[in-house]
Every structure is written in structure tokens, then in C-alpha cells.
Design a protein around this motif. Structure first.
Motif, PDB file in Angstrom:
ATOM      1  N   THR A  13       0.827  -1.203   0.000  1.00 27.83           N
ATOM      2  CA  THR A  13       0.000   0.000   0.000  1.00 27.83           C
ATOM      3  C   THR A  13       0.864   1.257   0.000  1.00 27.83           C
ATOM      4  OG1 THR A  13      -0.218   0.207   2.430  1.00 27.83           O
ATOM      5  CG2 THR A  13      -1.783  -1.237   1.290  1.00 27.83           C
ATOM      6  N   GLN A  32       1.148   3.839  -3.177  1.00 28.08           N
ATOM      7  CA  GLN A  32       0.841   5.255  -2.982  1.00 28.08           C
ATOM      8  C   GLN A  32       1.942   6.128  -3.576  1.00 28.08           C
ATOM      9  OE1 GLN A  32       0.767   8.266   0.678  1.00 28.08           O
ATOM     10  NE2 GLN A  32      -0.813   6.688   0.933  1.00 28.08           N
ATOM     11  N   GLN A  84      -3.944   4.895  -4.875  1.00 23.74           N
ATOM     12  CA  GLN A  84      -4.447   4.965  -3.516  1.00 23.74           C
ATOM     13  C   GLN A  84      -5.193   3.688  -3.145  1.00 23.74           C
ATOM     14  OE1 GLN A  84      -3.728   7.382  -1.146  1.00 23.74           O
ATOM     15  NE2 GLN A  84      -4.555   5.673   0.057  1.00 23.74           N
ATOM     16  N   GLU A 100      -5.767   0.797   0.310  1.00 23.72           N
ATOM     17  CA  GLU A 100      -5.691   0.761   1.765  1.00 23.72           C
ATOM     18  C   GLU A 100      -5.995  -0.625   2.307  1.00 23.72           C
ATOM     19  OE1 GLU A 100      -9.907   2.434   3.300  1.00 23.72           O
ATOM     20  OE2 GLU A 100      -8.803   3.845   2.028  1.00 23.72           O
ATOM     21  N   THR A 103      -9.051   2.481  -2.563  1.00 26.31           N
ATOM     22  CA  THR A 103      -9.840   3.342  -1.678  1.00 26.31           C
ATOM     23  C   THR A 103     -11.154   3.758  -2.325  1.00 26.31           C
ATOM     24  OG1 THR A 103      -7.851   4.155  -0.568  1.00 26.31           O
ATOM     25  CG2 THR A 103      -9.822   5.533  -0.411  1.00 26.31           C
ATOM     26  N   VAL A 142       4.673  10.066   1.983  1.00 28.19           N
ATOM     27  CA  VAL A 142       3.660   9.026   2.112  1.00 28.19           C
ATOM     28  C   VAL A 142       2.754   9.352   3.294  1.00 28.19           C
ATOM     29  CG1 VAL A 142       3.235   6.582   2.572  1.00 28.19           C
ATOM     30  CG2 VAL A 142       5.148   7.263   1.116  1.00 28.19           C
ATOM     31  N   LYS A 194      -3.554   7.111   5.184  1.00 23.16           N
ATOM     32  CA  LYS A 194      -4.361   6.725   4.032  1.00 23.16           C
ATOM     33  C   LYS A 194      -4.017   5.327   3.510  1.00 23.16           C
ATOM     34  CE  LYS A 194      -5.511  11.347   2.324  1.00 23.16           C
ATOM     35  NZ  LYS A 194      -5.514  12.256   1.151  1.00 23.16           N
ATOM     36  N   THR A 195      -3.063   4.651   4.140  1.00 23.38           N
ATOM     37  CA  THR A 195      -2.675   3.314   3.689  1.00 23.38           C
ATOM     38  C   THR A 195      -3.443   2.208   4.413  1.00 23.38           C
ATOM     39  OG1 THR A 195      -0.847   3.219   5.279  1.00 23.38           O
ATOM     40  CG2 THR A 195      -0.350   4.072   3.066  1.00 23.38           C
TER      41      THR A 195
END
Length: 354
Positions: free
Chosen positions: A109, A113, A118, A120, A249, A339, A343-344
């Protein structure tokens, strides 16, 4: 209705997906929209298709076990499980839009990114890598630790895979440049064992049940073990969140109900694992998963790997930071990239499930 394809391969996707991963330019809005459209089309009929980086690997055991226990069905979600030899190939299928979910290491992830994709983690299955560095008997006298990687041929499941990432980190951490050794893509299972026996590799990183089979055949020995929290901390400086279910995402946001059902089922599966012995867990898995070394060896492989699994699917505290530090140590793209770790992964769905 439960549906899964135990050894389905998506060969045609791999080349196109690999090219997509290699080129940051494929991450524009138009490609993202195209991927979302493909994923939505593939999801018609309320079946969520998930590509796993090796269904028979013990590190990904919670996926098939949850299916075998009927938890996906109980939650009202139809899941189709596909398999590829390495986690990087699962990532390829995901970003190509041909599946809705991938099961591989969380570190993908961050890597994705940095490449403009994107994705997750929505359920964190593993808190340690579950990986083991083994060496051939022939190389055992001169290859005793990562300090000895220089000049060696080291097996990984695939180039760009998490075993590749971790091998490079262990080299750099121990004073060996990534250009000083040769990573060799040998997969897992019999292909890994054959490469070790033939001398195609001096050593390599792999998981159970391959580790148990190597030792049972007398084909090599262990020099580094990251199956336990203690082993992970010693080798990597902390817990290293590994196997996870991760998704685009945009797909998560558009299919929250389906994602919640997946999380509910997988958290049930993880809880079941934490409450049962290795023999009971192994008995629930497809019989052919033990064919490489026999039932007893497979049970032992499961037992050795149990400490790696989370009990609730929640991201371990400090885990994303450890992964980021590991990847930055050898990956120039991540060293200079900003990074956003938040958001991961998400804990929203697993906490509701718990």
C-alpha cells in the motif's frame, strides 16, 4: 453461494499490470476511472473477487479458513478467491481493476501510494512477516546472517514482492548494498526447494509450509526467523504488519456495505484461529495444502506461524511506521516521497466488526 477458484491464474493481466506499476504516468484520473469501472463490472452479481498472493501459504491462511468456516456466506457476501504465486502479482491484478481486493503484504500500500495509486488495508491479518531466511547446506558455512549476503544469489517469491523488499532491507541494515547480491524470483513451495537444492540460489526468504519442507528434506537451514513478534522486532525494529486484505480506496468508499461484511467475516476467522489449536486449524484447510510434506508437517507449519496473526484485524500500533522505515532504507522512490500513512489503512470496518 460460496465460490472460489483455488488455483486460478490471471496471466494476461500480469504483464499489463506490471507495466502499470512501473510507470507513474498510468496513475492519472482517466486510468483510475477505468480501473474503477472494470472492478465494478467484475463485481456484478454481488461477488467480490479477491486475488491472493499464494492461497496455500500459511501466512494467508485466514482467507481460505474464513471461507471454509462459512463466515463469508453467513455475512451474506459471495467471495471468489483466486491465487498467484507472489503478493506483487496480487497487487498487479488489483490496480489493473480486474479484482476488487488483494491479499498480500501491507507494504504494497505504501509502495503503490508512492506510484500514485491509492489503496488501503481494510483488514490486517498479520502483525509479523511470517518470513524465514533459509540457506542451502552448501552455502551454510559462509552464509550465516544478512551480513554475508554480498555476492550471493538469494531467492524471493517475485521481484518487487515483499520478500524482495525485506531481503533488501536486511542487506542494507547489515552493511550490504542492494547491488551487491542477486535476487532471484523462484516462487514458493517446490520451485523454491528445487532452486535451493540445484544451487540456483544460495539461500532465500520464504514462508511455511515451504520452510518446514526444506527442513524435513534436509535441504537447508534457518538463519533468520520472523514468524514471531520477537523475531520481527529483532530483525526489523518492531512489529511489521504483513498479510492484509487491501483494496482501492475508491472501491471501498463506494461499497462500504460489502467491505463491512468482508471485515465481519475475517474478524470472525481471526478470532477462531486464536481460540483453536494448530491441529484443528489444519483440519479445516483443503487436504492438498499438506501434500508437499504430509499432514504432520503441515500442522507444525501452522503452529510455527500462529504468533504472526492478529486476533482482531486491527493494525498493530507503530506498525505502519516500521514498514515505512524499512522501505525508505533501500527504495529511492519512497525515500523522497511524502507518504500519508493514515491513508494506507483503515481500522473503521474491523472495529465495527469487533
Amino acid at each position: 453461494m460460496r465460490t472460489f477458484g483455488t488455483f486460478t491464474r490471471v496471466r494476461a493481466l500480469t504483464a499489463a499490470g506490471a507495466l502499470c506499476l512501473a510507470l507513474a504516468g498510468c496513475a492519472d484520473d482517466s486510468s483510475s476511472n477505468s480501473e474503477s469501472a472494470k472492478a465494478n463490472e467484475a463485481a456484478k452479481g454481488d461477488t467480490v473477487t479477491i486475488m491472493v498472493g499464494g492461497l496455500d501459504k500459511v501466512i494467508y491462511l485466514p482467507m481460505m479458513l474464513t471461507e471454509r468456516l462459512g463466515y463469508f456466506q453467513q455475512e451474506g457476501v459471495s467471495v471468489k478467491l483466486l491465487t498467484e504465486p507472489a503478493g506483487v502479482q496480487a497487487a498487479t491484478a488489483l490496480v489493473s481493476g480486474d479484482v476488487q481486493g488483494a491479499v498480500g503484504f501491507y507494504d504494497h500500500t505504501l509502495d503503490l501510494q508512492a506510484k500514485g495509486k491509492q489503496v488501503e488495508s481494510v483488514v490486517q491479518l498479520g502483525q509479523t512477516p511470517g518470513e524465514v531466511e533459509v540457506v542451502s547446506n552448501k552455502a551454510a558455512t559462509e552464509l550465516t546472517s544478512p551480513k554475508d549476503f554480498k555476492g550471493k544469489k538469494l531467492g524471493v517469491t517475485g521481484l518487487g514482492s515483499s520478500t524482495d523488499f525485506l531481503t533488501k532491507y536486511l542487506a542494507v541494515k547489515n552493511g550490504v548494498n542492494t547491488s551487491d547480491f542477486t535476487p532471484v524470483s523462484v516462487g514458493a513451495g517446490q520451485t523454491f526447494i528445487s532452486a535451493l537444492q540445484r544451487g540456483s540460489i544460495d539461500g532465500g526468504m520464504t514462508t511455511d509450509p515451504t520452510v518446514g519442507q526444506v527442513l524435513a528434506k534436509g535441504a537447508g537451514k534457518v538463519i533468520l526467523d520472523m514468524r514471531t513478534p520477537e523475531g520481527s522486532k529483532a530483525a526489523l525494529g518492531g512489529l511489521y504488519p504483513s498479510s492484509s486484505l487491501y483494496m482501492n480506496t475508491s472501491w471501498v468508499e463506494g461499497h462500504r456495505d460489502a467491505v463491512q461484511k468482508l471485515a465481519n467475516a475475517l474478524v470472525k476467522g481471526l478470532k477462531w484461529i486464536s481460540q483453536h489449536k494448530a491441529e484443528q486449524i489444519a483440519a479445516k484447510m483443503p487436504p492438498d495444502y499438506a501434500k508437499g510434506g504430509g499432514k504432520d508437517l503441515y500442522v507444525q507449519a501452522v503452529a510455527n506461524s500462529l504468533p504472526m496473526f492478529t486476533k482482531d484485524g486491527v493494525m498493530p500500533e507503530g506498525g505502519p511506521q516500521t514498514v515505512h522505515e524499512v522501505l525508505k532504507s533501500f527504495n529511492p522512490a519512497l525515500k523522497g516521497a511524502k507518504v500519508n500513512l493514515e491513508k494506507t489503512y483503515t481500522t473503521e470496518f474491523v472495529k465495527k466488526a469487533g
